[in-house]
Structures are given as structure tokens and as C-alpha cells.
Design an enzyme around this catalytic site. Sequence first.
Site, short mmCIF file in Angstrom:
data_model
loop_
_atom_site.label_atom_id
_atom_site.label_comp_id
_atom_site.label_asym_id
_atom_site.label_seq_id
_atom_site.Cartn_x
_atom_site.Cartn_y
_atom_site.Cartn_z
N ASP A 205 5.58 8.67 3.82
CA ASP A 205 6.06 10.04 3.70
C ASP A 205 5.84 10.58 2.29
O ASP A 205 5.49 9.83 1.36
CB ASP A 205 7.55 10.10 4.04
N TYR B 19 8.23 -3.53 2.48
CA TYR B 19 8.56 -2.51 1.50
C TYR B 19 9.54 -3.07 0.47
O TYR B 19 10.30 -4.01 0.75
CB TYR B 19 9.24 -1.30 2.16
#
Length: 279
Positions: free
Chosen positions: A51, A124
Site C-alpha cells: 500500500d 514483514y
Amino acid sequence: MRIRLDIAYDGTHFRGWARQPGLRTVQGTLEEALARIVAGAPQLTVAGRTDAGVHASGQVAHLDLDEAQQARLAASRRSEPDPVEALARRIRGVLSSYSDVTVRRTTLAPDGFDARFSAVWRRYAYRIADDVTGYDPLRREFTTTVRAALDVAAMDEAARSLRGLHDFAAYCKPREEATTIRTLLEFDWRRDAEGAIVANVKADAFCHSMVRALVGACVAVGQGRLGTEDVVRLREAATRTSEFAVLAARGLVLTEVGYPEPALMAARAEQTRARRDQE
């Protein structure tokens, strides 16, 4: 010819990975650079669409070249022993000297490789500075500041309680006809050498805003506003809630994408495509 690209970027000034008309994106920037080298309209397929504001140190994409593009790439053979390997250097040459995106390596993809569908997991990291850490202006683009002294042990306990195969609808931004069932393989917290609080989050795949929501729930635990049992209760309710905040993109980095052995690439891609088609 299919080429694998290993990519890193500072997502601060990008509107995400995916190309969007009139907006600066990672995909758009790289495809424009590739077009100057191989001509045509090169299109990248990525392991995970990040994003706006999300960073990456271990993003992976693939590029398919037609015969004309392969010929242009091979034309550099007189000066480069391996034109595929040299492609990364040529892309870096097209980008500015201090670009916020780079291609670290380009390699010939093994048979059956698909950057998105062959992937078996993504990892992540999320970085937080609390009152114990202190504010570092040199790290501000990659760190979310929380104005509290967080209980890291409680956050770690809460994170570990969420592991496994579950419906994470409470921790995802819903998308029509998309499943929210995921396998959270690893989730833990620690303070790094600089005192920052860092999350390690690994799953087979992530739904939209899932990592930032998981992190937000754990921060609520670290602040004493939620308990470990609450994050499990919320997960089991499978409904979006306002009991915790979804944290900012700035602290989030895609660090690694995992793939099977080369002989299993095609089978994994076919399996994943079939599952996505059923969702």
C-alpha cells in the site's frame, strides 16, 4: 523469457506498488525504466502489492520478455557477459543516483516460477519507537511513534496467541468475495539494538491492512488497553472493530518472500491460482 527481479524501495513518496493513472507508484516507475531498456510495454507481476507508504527490502517481481525485447536485451552481450544479470545494473542506471527504488538483482527465472503464485510465504517487519526508545528524526520515515512506554513482553504474548490458521476478518479491511482465512506462521515482538520495538510477521499471504491491524491490536495490549485474551476474542468474532487502531504504513517493511524448490514452482503456482479462483 521470464526474469526474476529482487527489488527494494522507500515507499514514503509512492502511492503504493500498483500502477495508477496520474500517480507515482513503484510499478509505474520501474516499468517506465524497463521500457527505455527493452522497449514495448513491459509489465511486472509482483509477489505482494504494498500500500501507499509501505516500504520493501525484499520485494520480488517477474517480467516476461517477447522475442523483440529479448533481442534488445541480448544486444548488450558484447559488453556484458550475462545480459540478464546486467539488466539490474542497467535499470539502476536509468533511475536517478539517489532513487527511492532499486533493483538489486535480476536472474533468469526457473521453469514454472511466478512471483505471486509460486510464493509460499511473505515476511514483514514493523518498527515502533515508544517513550523508552525516544524519537530519532533520521528514522522518522520508517518508524511509527507511539507516545507511551509499551510492555513488549505483553505484546509478544498477544502476538504469539494469534498464530495459526484462522479467519482474520477482524484484522483485515474487507474486499468483496475475497477470503480472510490466512495462516499466520510467525508473529513476535522484540527490542532491537537501538531500543526500537520490532515485529516479525510471517504468513502464507496477507489480506488488505492485516499487518497494520495486527500491530495495532498488540500496541493496545502494550498500552494496557487490551489483554491477550481480547485479541483472540476479537479474532474469533471475525468482525471489524474500533477497539484498536490500525497503525500507519510508515513503520511497515516487506522484508522477504519465500519460494519452494525450483522443481515445485509450477505446481505451487497452479495450486495457488486454483485456490484464488475458488475464493
